[in-house]
Write a protein that holds these residues in place. Structure first.
Motif, PDB file in Angstrom:
ATOM      1  N   ASP A 105       0.833  -1.213   0.000  1.00 25.11           N
ATOM      2  CA  ASP A 105       0.000   0.000   0.000  1.00 25.11           C
ATOM      3  C   ASP A 105       0.871   1.268   0.000  1.00 25.11           C
ATOM      4  O   ASP A 105       0.706   2.167   0.824  1.00 25.11           O
ATOM      5  CB  ASP A 105      -0.928   0.004   1.213  1.00 25.11           C
ATOM      6  N   ILE A 106       1.808   1.312  -0.944  1.00 20.11           N
ATOM      7  CA  ILE A 106       2.757   2.420  -1.045  1.00 20.11           C
ATOM      8  C   ILE A 106       2.367   3.307  -2.227  1.00 20.11           C
ATOM      9  O   ILE A 106       2.011   2.808  -3.298  1.00 20.11           O
ATOM     10  CB  ILE A 106       4.193   1.887  -1.250  1.00 20.11           C
ATOM     11  N   PRO A 107       2.426   4.642  -2.088  1.00 25.44           N
ATOM     12  CA  PRO A 107       2.122   5.539  -3.209  1.00 25.44           C
ATOM     13  C   PRO A 107       3.035   5.265  -4.405  1.00 25.44           C
ATOM     14  O   PRO A 107       4.231   5.003  -4.236  1.00 25.44           O
ATOM     15  CB  PRO A 107       2.383   6.933  -2.633  1.00 25.44           C
ATOM     16  N   VAL A 108       2.463   5.345  -5.598  1.00 25.21           N
ATOM     17  CA  VAL A 108       3.236   5.088  -6.817  1.00 25.21           C
ATOM     18  C   VAL A 108       4.426   6.037  -6.913  1.00 25.21           C
ATOM     19  O   VAL A 108       5.518   5.648  -7.334  1.00 25.21           O
ATOM     20  CB  VAL A 108       2.331   5.225  -8.057  1.00 25.21           C
ATOM     21  N   ALA A 109       4.218   7.292  -6.525  1.00 26.18           N
ATOM     22  CA  ALA A 109       5.305   8.276  -6.584  1.00 26.18           C
ATOM     23  C   ALA A 109       6.503   7.833  -5.743  1.00 26.18           C
ATOM     24  O   ALA A 109       7.659   8.013  -6.137  1.00 26.18           O
ATOM     25  CB  ALA A 109       4.802   9.639  -6.110  1.00 26.18           C
ATOM     26  N   GLN A 110       6.249   7.223  -4.596  1.00 21.87           N
ATOM     27  CA  GLN A 110       7.328   6.754  -3.732  1.00 21.87           C
ATOM     28  C   GLN A 110       8.035   5.541  -4.337  1.00 21.87           C
ATOM     29  O   GLN A 110       9.252   5.391  -4.220  1.00 21.87           O
ATOM     30  CB  GLN A 110       6.775   6.405  -2.344  1.00 21.87           C
ATOM     31  N   ILE A 111       7.266   4.685  -4.994  1.00 16.97           N
ATOM     32  CA  ILE A 111       7.873   3.522  -5.671  1.00 16.97           C
ATOM     33  C   ILE A 111       8.795   3.994  -6.783  1.00 16.97           C
ATOM     34  O   ILE A 111       9.909   3.479  -6.937  1.00 16.97           O
ATOM     35  CB  ILE A 111       6.772   2.594  -6.223  1.00 16.97           C
ATOM     36  N   PHE A 112       8.347   4.974  -7.559  1.00 17.00           N
ATOM     37  CA  PHE A 112       9.189   5.517  -8.628  1.00 17.00           C
ATOM     38  C   PHE A 112      10.464   6.153  -8.059  1.00 17.00           C
ATOM     39  O   PHE A 112      11.544   6.036  -8.644  1.00 17.00           O
ATOM     40  CB  PHE A 112       8.415   6.548  -9.444  1.00 17.00           C
ATOM     41  N   LYS A 113      10.332   6.806  -6.893  1.00 13.42           N
ATOM     42  CA  LYS A 113      11.502   7.427  -6.262  1.00 13.42           C
ATOM     43  C   LYS A 113      12.512   6.367  -5.844  1.00 13.42           C
ATOM     44  O   LYS A 113      13.727   6.554  -5.974  1.00 13.42           O
ATOM     45  CB  LYS A 113      11.050   8.242  -5.049  1.00 13.42           C
ATOM     46  N   LYS A 152      -1.695  10.700  -8.459  1.00 12.68           N
ATOM     47  CA  LYS A 152      -1.513  11.232  -7.110  1.00 12.68           C
ATOM     48  C   LYS A 152      -2.063  10.304  -6.028  1.00 12.68           C
ATOM     49  O   LYS A 152      -1.436  10.105  -4.983  1.00 12.68           O
ATOM     50  CB  LYS A 152      -2.183  12.609  -7.020  1.00 12.68           C
ATOM     51  N   ASN A 153      -3.203   9.720  -6.267  1.00 13.14           N
ATOM     52  CA  ASN A 153      -3.864   8.896  -5.244  1.00 13.14           C
ATOM     53  C   ASN A 153      -3.662   7.389  -5.474  1.00 13.14           C
ATOM     54  O   ASN A 153      -4.376   6.581  -4.887  1.00 13.14           O
ATOM     55  CB  ASN A 153      -5.357   9.219  -5.200  1.00 13.14           C
ATOM     56  N   CYS A 154      -2.719   7.024  -6.336  1.00  8.35           N
ATOM     57  CA  CYS A 154      -2.484   5.601  -6.638  1.00  8.35           C
ATOM     58  C   CYS A 154      -1.552   4.982  -5.600  1.00  8.35           C
ATOM     59  O   CYS A 154      -0.462   5.500  -5.345  1.00  8.35           O
ATOM     60  CB  CYS A 154      -1.881   5.442  -8.031  1.00  8.35           C
ATOM     61  N   HIS A 155      -1.973   3.861  -5.030  1.00  5.43           N
ATOM     62  CA  HIS A 155      -1.161   3.080  -4.093  1.00  5.43           C
ATOM     63  C   HIS A 155      -1.075   1.650  -4.609  1.00  5.43           C
ATOM     64  O   HIS A 155      -2.039   1.119  -5.151  1.00  5.43           O
ATOM     65  CB  HIS A 155      -1.780   3.078  -2.688  1.00  5.43           C
ATOM     66  N   LEU A 156       0.103   1.023  -4.421  1.00  9.45           N
ATOM     67  CA  LEU A 156       0.288  -0.342  -4.905  1.00  9.45           C
ATOM     68  C   LEU A 156       0.828  -1.248  -3.812  1.00  9.45           C
ATOM     69  O   LEU A 156       1.576  -0.810  -2.924  1.00  9.45           O
ATOM     70  CB  LEU A 156       1.264  -0.372  -6.090  1.00  9.45           C
ATOM     71  N   ILE A 171       4.472  -2.625 -12.588  1.00  9.51           N
ATOM     72  CA  ILE A 171       3.907  -1.388 -12.038  1.00  9.51           C
ATOM     73  C   ILE A 171       2.829  -0.829 -12.956  1.00  9.51           C
ATOM     74  O   ILE A 171       1.727  -0.481 -12.504  1.00  9.51           O
ATOM     75  CB  ILE A 171       5.018  -0.345 -11.815  1.00  9.51           C
ATOM     76  N   CYS A 172       3.129  -0.758 -14.250  1.00 10.84           N
ATOM     77  CA  CYS A 172       2.161  -0.200 -15.201  1.00 10.84           C
ATOM     78  C   CYS A 172       0.880  -1.043 -15.249  1.00 10.84           C
ATOM     79  O   CYS A 172      -0.231  -0.504 -15.277  1.00 10.84           O
ATOM     80  CB  CYS A 172       2.787  -0.101 -16.587  1.00 10.84           C
ATOM     81  N   LYS A 173       1.051  -2.362 -15.253  1.00  8.72           N
ATOM     82  CA  LYS A 173      -0.119  -3.238 -15.295  1.00  8.72           C
ATOM     83  C   LYS A 173      -0.942  -3.109 -14.024  1.00  8.72           C
ATOM     84  O   LYS A 173      -2.191  -3.197 -14.049  1.00  8.72           O
ATOM     85  CB  LYS A 173       0.321  -4.686 -15.493  1.00  8.72           C
ATOM     86  N   SER A 174      -0.263  -2.879 -12.873  1.00 11.88           N
ATOM     87  CA  SER A 174      -0.967  -2.730 -11.609  1.00 11.88           C
ATOM     88  C   SER A 174      -1.722  -1.407 -11.549  1.00 11.88           C
ATOM     89  O   SER A 174      -2.776  -1.313 -10.909  1.00 11.88           O
ATOM     90  CB  SER A 174       0.022  -2.812 -10.436  1.00 11.88           C
ATOM     91  N   ILE A 175      -1.192  -0.384 -12.202  1.00 15.30           N
ATOM     92  CA  ILE A 175      -1.863   0.915 -12.214  1.00 15.30           C
ATOM     93  C   ILE A 175      -3.155   0.824 -13.020  1.00 15.30           C
ATOM     94  O   ILE A 175      -4.233   1.154 -12.546  1.00 15.30           O
ATOM     95  CB  ILE A 175      -0.932   2.003 -12.797  1.00 15.30           C
ATOM     96  N   SER A 176      -3.014   0.366 -14.278  1.00 15.78           N
ATOM     97  CA  SER A 176      -4.191   0.194 -15.142  1.00 15.78           C
ATOM     98  C   SER A 176      -3.769  -0.533 -16.399  1.00 15.78           C
ATOM     99  O   SER A 176      -2.579  -0.566 -16.758  1.00 15.78           O
ATOM    100  CB  SER A 176      -4.816   1.547 -15.501  1.00 15.78           C
TER     101      SER A 176
END
Length: 366
Positions: free
Chosen positions: A295-303, A321-325, A341-346
């Motif tokens: 349950d981590i924000p996508v922005a943090q995963i990219f960082k 902004k509100n995406c968590h994975l 990551i991309c598949k998990s987003i959409s």
């Protein structure tokens, strides 16, 4: 005569009559130009051989008196240079007779001898060893990536494996892996994340050792000028062997390392890397960071990915902004991480990668 694929010295090219003909007349009957393009790692040797031929070129016609005078003048200049050097040597001998100069000179001589020995045993030997490996391989048309920058560079191989190549390092690899093996050739340091394929093992040739894997992540440090080769495993299992020693391969598991002493041809297995100061101090970001996300924000995963791979990721911040994975990315090469990551987003999210620049294309989360 050697096959041209085995040419590793300038003399090999100079001894080849067809090569001399190509350089002197431009007649390329034997396809030298095409061969050079297919073997970029040999391009420097070809250029040096060309310069040698130009330097040695002598007209076949009768030499004129003016040409003789010019040649004599050049010879006389060389003689004068030698004479000046001889006089300088005499001055140095006079200085040597003073005690203070002897002490200073002794320190300098010891330092220079140490530098000369170190470079002759490791630098030149290492470089030529890398060239010998490339020359003797059956892979034609190898690509060579040299990192002359001051930061790591990411390389994606045809099988989806990723290599983080460190500065002052080079990697040779085929455009497409064919046959039953995947072979690459390293001089320097790199972190490998290998795409799993049990039927097609992956081999890294680095100085005098070969590291065999099926699918795992590990680092190899094999600079030509250094006396040791190091292998450190992050995930999975690797087998390390020496090309010159008839002994059973060394098996390494996660968080284990191996040091190969090139001079003595000996292995030192390190089962706890935290107790080895040299290896522990050299651990890099990609080997320390966790890729287990809950349950981590996508922005943090990219960082985290940017920090691990020294890349830059451009993504639509507002849409994500509100995406968590929640996902595990510990044992995948970088391209596979990005796909997950991309598949998990959409389903409509994707990425492009150009060198160390990554762009995420997405309209938002599922």
């Amino acid at each position: 005569m050697k096959e041209r694929n085995q040419y590793i010295e300038i003399e090999d090219f100079l001894a080849d009559e067809s090569f001399r003909l190509w350089m002197k007349s431009g007649n390329d009957h034997d396809g030298w130009e095409e061969w050079t393009l297919e073997h970029p790692s040999r391009a420097k040797l070809v250029e040096e051989a060309r310069l040698w031929l130009l330097a040695m070129k002598v007209s076949e016609s009768n030499v004129s008196p003016d040409e003789v005078d010019a040649a004599l003048q050049k010879t006389w200049m060389k003689i004068e240079k030698v004479e000046q050097e001889r006089k300088m040597e005499q001055k140095i001998i006079q200085l040597w007779n003073t005690s203070w100069f002897k002490k200073v000179a002794a320190v300098l001589v010891i330092g220079l001898l140490s530098f000369y020995t170190y470079n002759n045993y490791f630098v030149e030997k290492g470089n030529s060893y890398y060239e010998q490996i490339i020359a003797n391989t059956d892979d034609d048309g190898l690509l060579e990536q040299i990192n002359n920058s001051n930061k790591p560079q990411i390389i994606t191989l045809s099988d989806g494996s990723s290599v983080l190549l460190q500065p002052k390092s080079k990697l040779s690899y085929p455009k497409i892996f064919r046959g039953n093996e995947r072979n690459v050739y390293l001089s320097g340091e790199a972190f490998f994340e290998i795409s799993k394929n049990p039927k097609k093992p992956f081999f890294v040739h680095a100085n005098e050792i070969v590291t065999k894997v099926v699918g795992t992540s590990f680092r190899i440090k094999a600079y030509a000028e250094q006396s040791d080769v190091e292998v450190l495993v992050r995930t999975g299992k690797v087998e390390v062997n020496s090309k010159k020693m008839n002994q059973k391969e060394m098996v390494l598991l996660p968080n284990q390392a191996l040091r190969f002493e090139r001079k003595n041809q000996t292995f030192d297995k390190i089962t706890d890397i935290t107790k080895d100061k040299s290896i522990n101090n050299s651990v890099q970001s990609i080997e320390q960071l966790s890729f287990e996300f809950t349950d981590i924000p996508v922005a943090q995963i990219f960082k985290t990915i940017e920090q691990a791979y020294s890349v830059e990721i451009d993504f639509p911040k507002k849409e994500l902004k509100n995406c968590h994975l929640t996902t595990s990315l510990s044992d995948q090469p970088l391209p596979e991480k990005l796909k997950i990551i991309c598949k998990s987003i959409s389903e409509n999210s994707s990425y492009t990668m150009n060198g160390n620049q990554i762009t995420i294309l997405s309209k938002g989360c599922n």
